[in-house]
Scaffold this motif. Structure first.
Motif, PDB file in Angstrom:
ATOM      1  N   TYR A   1       9.745  10.734  -0.597  1.00 45.69           N
ATOM      2  CA  TYR A   1      11.203  10.864  -0.511  1.00 45.69           C
ATOM      3  C   TYR A   1      11.606  11.674   0.715  1.00 45.69           C
ATOM      4  O   TYR A   1      12.504  11.289   1.470  1.00 45.69           O
ATOM      5  CB  TYR A   1      11.734  11.510  -1.788  1.00 45.69           C
ATOM      6  CG  TYR A   1      13.234  11.717  -1.788  1.00 45.69           C
ATOM      7  CD1 TYR A   1      14.104  10.650  -1.992  1.00 45.69           C
ATOM      8  CD2 TYR A   1      13.768  12.992  -1.575  1.00 45.69           C
ATOM      9  CE1 TYR A   1      15.478  10.841  -1.979  1.00 45.69           C
ATOM     10  CE2 TYR A   1      15.147  13.189  -1.562  1.00 45.69           C
ATOM     11  CZ  TYR A   1      15.990  12.113  -1.768  1.00 45.69           C
ATOM     12  OH  TYR A   1      17.347  12.305  -1.757  1.00 45.69           O
ATOM     13  N   PHE A   2      10.918  12.793   0.942  1.00 44.31           N
ATOM     14  CA  PHE A   2      11.245  13.633   2.092  1.00 44.31           C
ATOM     15  C   PHE A   2      10.857  12.959   3.405  1.00 44.31           C
ATOM     16  O   PHE A   2      11.537  13.151   4.425  1.00 44.31           O
ATOM     17  CB  PHE A   2      10.576  15.002   1.960  1.00 44.31           C
ATOM     18  CG  PHE A   2      11.359  15.973   1.122  1.00 44.31           C
ATOM     19  CD1 PHE A   2      12.479  16.613   1.631  1.00 44.31           C
ATOM     20  CD2 PHE A   2      10.990  16.215  -0.188  1.00 44.31           C
ATOM     21  CE1 PHE A   2      13.211  17.495   0.859  1.00 44.31           C
ATOM     22  CE2 PHE A   2      11.727  17.101  -0.975  1.00 44.31           C
ATOM     23  CZ  PHE A   2      12.845  17.741  -0.449  1.00 44.31           C
TER      24      PHE A   2
ATOM     25  N   GLN B   1       0.833  -1.209   0.000  1.00 46.40           N
ATOM     26  CA  GLN B   1       0.000   0.000   0.000  1.00 46.40           C
ATOM     27  C   GLN B   1       0.861   1.251   0.000  1.00 46.40           C
ATOM     28  O   GLN B   1       0.519   2.264  -0.602  1.00 46.40           O
ATOM     29  CB  GLN B   1      -0.899   0.037   1.246  1.00 46.40           C
ATOM     30  CG  GLN B   1      -2.110  -0.866   1.191  1.00 46.40           C
ATOM     31  CD  GLN B   1      -2.902  -0.751   2.470  1.00 46.40           C
ATOM     32  OE1 GLN B   1      -2.457  -1.164   3.528  1.00 46.40           O
ATOM     33  NE2 GLN B   1      -4.068  -0.175   2.388  1.00 46.40           N
ATOM     34  N   ILE B   2       1.994   1.174   0.678  1.00 46.13           N
ATOM     35  CA  ILE B   2       2.829   2.341   0.885  1.00 46.13           C
ATOM     36  C   ILE B   2       3.754   2.588  -0.307  1.00 46.13           C
ATOM     37  O   ILE B   2       4.035   3.727  -0.660  1.00 46.13           O
ATOM     38  CB  ILE B   2       3.672   2.169   2.181  1.00 46.13           C
ATOM     39  CG1 ILE B   2       2.742   1.946   3.386  1.00 46.13           C
ATOM     40  CG2 ILE B   2       4.582   3.357   2.423  1.00 46.13           C
ATOM     41  CD1 ILE B   2       3.454   1.512   4.629  1.00 46.13           C
ATOM     42  N   THR B   3       4.210   1.537  -0.978  1.00 43.65           N
ATOM     43  CA  THR B   3       5.272   1.700  -1.964  1.00 43.65           C
ATOM     44  C   THR B   3       4.835   1.443  -3.397  1.00 43.65           C
ATOM     45  O   THR B   3       5.604   1.683  -4.316  1.00 43.65           O
ATOM     46  CB  THR B   3       6.443   0.737  -1.633  1.00 43.65           C
ATOM     47  OG1 THR B   3       5.969  -0.627  -1.702  1.00 43.65           O
ATOM     48  CG2 THR B   3       6.991   1.000  -0.241  1.00 43.65           C
TER      49      THR B   3
ATOM     50  N   ASP C   1      -0.310   1.725  -8.055  1.00 44.56           N
ATOM     51  CA  ASP C   1      -1.518   2.124  -7.342  1.00 44.56           C
ATOM     52  C   ASP C   1      -1.620   3.648  -7.226  1.00 44.56           C
ATOM     53  O   ASP C   1      -2.715   4.208  -7.269  1.00 44.56           O
ATOM     54  CB  ASP C   1      -1.543   1.498  -5.941  1.00 44.56           C
ATOM     55  CG  ASP C   1      -2.026   0.063  -5.961  1.00 44.56           C
ATOM     56  OD1 ASP C   1      -2.520  -0.379  -7.014  1.00 44.56           O
ATOM     57  OD2 ASP C   1      -1.897  -0.623  -4.933  1.00 44.56           O
ATOM     58  N   LYS C   2      -0.485   4.313  -7.076  1.00 46.89           N
ATOM     59  CA  LYS C   2      -0.502   5.772  -7.004  1.00 46.89           C
ATOM     60  C   LYS C   2      -0.990   6.365  -8.322  1.00 46.89           C
ATOM     61  O   LYS C   2      -1.738   7.347  -8.339  1.00 46.89           O
ATOM     62  CB  LYS C   2       0.888   6.295  -6.660  1.00 46.89           C
ATOM     63  CG  LYS C   2       1.321   5.979  -5.235  1.00 46.89           C
ATOM     64  CD  LYS C   2       2.735   6.438  -4.964  1.00 46.89           C
ATOM     65  CE  LYS C   2       3.150   6.065  -3.533  1.00 46.89           C
ATOM     66  NZ  LYS C   2       4.537   6.446  -3.231  1.00 46.89           N
TER      67      LYS C   2
ATOM     68  N   THR D   1       4.350  14.385  -7.319  1.00 43.04           N
ATOM     69  CA  THR D   1       4.223  15.064  -6.027  1.00 43.04           C
ATOM     70  C   THR D   1       4.277  14.060  -4.885  1.00 43.04           C
ATOM     71  O   THR D   1       4.952  14.286  -3.868  1.00 43.04           O
ATOM     72  CB  THR D   1       2.891  15.846  -5.951  1.00 43.04           C
ATOM     73  OG1 THR D   1       2.782  16.706  -7.085  1.00 43.04           O
ATOM     74  CG2 THR D   1       2.815  16.676  -4.689  1.00 43.04           C
ATOM     75  N   ARG D   2       3.590  12.940  -5.052  1.00 39.95           N
ATOM     76  CA  ARG D   2       3.580  11.918  -4.004  1.00 39.95           C
ATOM     77  C   ARG D   2       4.960  11.294  -3.854  1.00 39.95           C
ATOM     78  O   ARG D   2       5.380  10.955  -2.745  1.00 39.95           O
ATOM     79  CB  ARG D   2       2.521  10.866  -4.322  1.00 39.95           C
ATOM     80  CG  ARG D   2       1.110  11.450  -4.332  1.00 39.95           C
ATOM     81  CD  ARG D   2       0.056  10.417  -4.571  1.00 39.95           C
ATOM     82  NE  ARG D   2      -0.075   9.522  -3.429  1.00 39.95           N
ATOM     83  CZ  ARG D   2      -1.029   8.603  -3.314  1.00 39.95           C
ATOM     84  NH1 ARG D   2      -1.946   8.478  -4.250  1.00 39.95           N
ATOM     85  NH2 ARG D   2      -1.086   7.827  -2.267  1.00 39.95           N
TER      86      ARG D   2
END
Length: 282
Positions: free
Chosen positions: A265-266, A218-220, A224-225, A259-260
């Motif tokens: 990254y930050f 879900q996170i990586t 999906d993004k 943007t995501r």
């Protein structure tokens, strides 16, 4: 499609909609966390959506005798369909959402019911949400916004509410036509339509009452993004054209894959920096 029901004399005030596509240890923990609520005047609608015969047999064996559970087997796939089916079948004045891999802490229903009964203008109520991983380890908190003004002002830009942690008034959601859109953004689209109802409030209880499981993929998962961006952009654009508010354009920018990627990254940089500080202090 069929349902397993039990006759009870008490009409539940709360109907919990819990879609389930597989019966695993996560699902057992999710169901049991609802059954262990301190507030008990509820029914659980297990919406078995496109589940395998083997998983359905195991679920039926484990829970078919519990009088608070109504097991629906739905052959037509799709989360929106399952949720609308649940809305139609529910008898409770309040709808509690729940997902099959999350955990509701014991006082969730008690606190949310009390708030809705005290505040007639509130149409939905959430809570403070802790994020956990597949192993149940703490990985932080979902961004928390308590009052209605803040929640509503940010909704065009980002989803400020955790859908499975919410309780809302069934009549209000039926009034706007239930769930209408999306594979990943059905909740955000619903919340934006709720903004059209005048003199209503959203609220998040400032108490940790829900554990929201974040799986690694879900996170990586970049695919999906991209899917999320392709799905959410049309209704943000539609709302911009309807309301002429620039915040909806900011919302489109916020979910751009690039943007995501920059945000992620930050976040990783900050996480690494914090780890370095901890090691240095030790």
């Amino acid at each position: 499609m069929f349902a397993i029901k039990h006759q009870t004399n008490l009409v539940p005030l709360v109907s919990c909609l819990l879609p389930i596509t597989q019966f695993d240890d996560f699902a057992i923990m999710a169901i049991d966390s609802i059954l262990n609520q301190t507030y008990q005047n509820f029914e659980i609608l297990l919406l078995c959506n496109n589940i395998t015969d083997a998983d359905f047999a195991r679920l039926h064996s484990a829970y078919s005798q519990n009088k608070q559970l109504i097991i629906h087997r739905i052959n037509l796939p799709g989360l929106c369909f399952a949720l609308n089916f649940g809305l139609n079948e529910a008898v409770g004045e309040f709808i509690a959402r729940m997902d099959a891999d999350d955990i509701s802490l014991p006082q969730r229903f008690e606190k949310q019911v009390a708030h809705l009964l005290r505040n007639q203008n509130t149409v939905l109520v959430g809570c403070k949400v802790k994020l956990i991983d597949e192993c149940g380890s703490d990985i932080g908190y979902f961004p928390f916004f308590e009052n209605s003004k803040k929640i509503k002002s940010l909704l065009p830009i980002r989803n400020t509410l955790v859908h499975p942690a919410l309780m809302f008034r069934r009549s209000t959601v039926l009034q706007i036509g239930g769930y209408k859109y999306g594979f990943m953004s059905e909740d955000h689209e619903l919340f934006l339509r709720l903004l059209d109802i005048p003199d209503t409030d959203f609220y998040n209880i400032p108490i940790e009452l829900f554990l929201y499981r974040r799986h690694k993929n879900q996170i990586t998962n970049s695919l999906d993004k991209k899917k999320h961006f392709a799905e959410i952009t049309p209704f943000l654009l539609m709302n911009f054209l309807k309301r002429r508010k620039f915040s909806y354009i900011l919302g489109i920018f916020w979910v751009l894959p690039i943007t995501r990627w920059v945000k992620d990254y930050f976040k990783k940089l900050v996480s690494q920096f914090n780890k370095f500080k901890k090691v240095f202090k030790d």
